[in-house]
Design a protein around this motif. Structure first.
Motif, PDB file in Angstrom:
ATOM      1  N   CYS A 136     -13.871  -0.384   9.090  1.00 34.08           N
ATOM      2  CA  CYS A 136     -12.864  -0.010   8.092  1.00 34.08           C
ATOM      3  C   CYS A 136     -12.455   1.428   8.361  1.00 34.08           C
ATOM      4  O   CYS A 136     -13.318   2.301   8.533  1.00 34.08           O
ATOM      5  CB  CYS A 136     -13.448  -0.154   6.683  1.00 34.08           C
ATOM      6  SG  CYS A 136     -12.229   0.053   5.356  1.00 34.08           S
ATOM      7  N   GLU A 140      -9.219   4.398   4.509  1.00 35.56           N
ATOM      8  CA  GLU A 140      -9.335   3.308   3.543  1.00 35.56           C
ATOM      9  C   GLU A 140     -10.644   3.414   2.758  1.00 35.56           C
ATOM     10  O   GLU A 140     -10.676   3.182   1.545  1.00 35.56           O
ATOM     11  CB  GLU A 140      -9.261   1.962   4.262  1.00 35.56           C
ATOM     12  CG  GLU A 140      -9.484   0.745   3.385  1.00 35.56           C
ATOM     13  CD  GLU A 140      -8.461   0.593   2.268  1.00 35.56           C
ATOM     14  OE1 GLU A 140      -8.742  -0.164   1.316  1.00 35.56           O
ATOM     15  OE2 GLU A 140      -7.378   1.217   2.350  1.00 35.56           O
ATOM     16  N   SER A 181     -10.586  -4.081   6.146  1.00 36.60           N
ATOM     17  CA  SER A 181      -9.288  -3.632   5.629  1.00 36.60           C
ATOM     18  C   SER A 181      -8.214  -4.693   5.848  1.00 36.60           C
ATOM     19  O   SER A 181      -7.122  -4.616   5.302  1.00 36.60           O
ATOM     20  CB  SER A 181      -8.867  -2.321   6.304  1.00 36.60           C
ATOM     21  OG  SER A 181      -8.561  -2.527   7.680  1.00 36.60           O
TER      22      SER A 181
END
Length: 202
Positions: A136, A140, A181
């Motif tokens: 990720c 984020e 994500s």
């Protein structure tokens, strides 16, 4: 008595019930699903969701979560490289016991150093350690910041915070990569379960 002398008097006791015996009883094999990634990447969420699915499939499993372990087994350890290493060593040894007990063991730890993850892998037999990189972007993870830790790290309230003031070494050859994500929890769970089926672990 010195520590070396004490160690010489300790002998490994062979169990009368073996790991293969437990596998036959459970009707599935045991392994470690080692979820690694930045804080906020979704490791714990995914580990618990996979455990829920395994439970539905009537497979024996247990989650070892980073925060929970630091309330007990690793209470008192900090976040220096040395303490992180000791934390992962303890988890690796506990996970090894769980695997021997026939349990599919899910560990959710940042475990930022490759050397430490490789050490944990080395404790187990080939095929029993499954490294799952919950990938990720840092941006984020910071946007999510479920515990407010990134903000504290940016404010200088937390030192040695992975991704900000302490490094995270991405796995070079993970068994599974999940971009949290981009993929939903449901899609991610399916990836893990499919891997277990394909590897004849369940």
């Amino acid at each position: 008595m010195s520590n070396s002398s004490a160690a010489e008097n300790i002998v490994w006791h062979a169990a009368s019930v073996t790991k293969p015996d437990r596998h036959r009883l459970n009707r599935h094999k045991s392994c470690v699903l080692w979820f690694t990634g930045l804080s906020g990447s979704g490791k714990s969420t995914l580990a618990n969701a996979v455990q829920t699915k395994l439970h539905e499939l009537e497979k024996r499993s247990y989650v070892l979560d980073g925060d929970n372990i630091r309330h007990g087994l690793s209470k008192g350890l900090g976040f220096s490289a040395e303490d992180r290493r000791e934390n992962i060593r303890r988890i690796g040894e506990v996970a090894k016991l769980f695997v021997d007990a026939g349990i599919i063991t899910l560990t959710a730890f940042i475990s930022p150093y490759r050397e430490d993850r490789n050490l944990a892998r080395g404790l187990l037999e080939p095929g029993e350690f499954i490294e799952i990189y919950v990938k990720c972007p840092l941006e984020e993870c910071e946007r999510r910041d479920p515990k407010g830790l990134y903000q504290k790290a940016r404010n200088g309230e937390i030192s040695e915070f992975t991704g900000i003031s302490s490094p995270y070494e991405e796995p070079l050859a993970p068994d599974i990569v999940i971009d949290s994500s981009r993929k939903s929890v449901e899609e991610s769970v399916e990836l893990v379960i499919s891997y277990l089926y394909d590897s004849s672990l369940i």
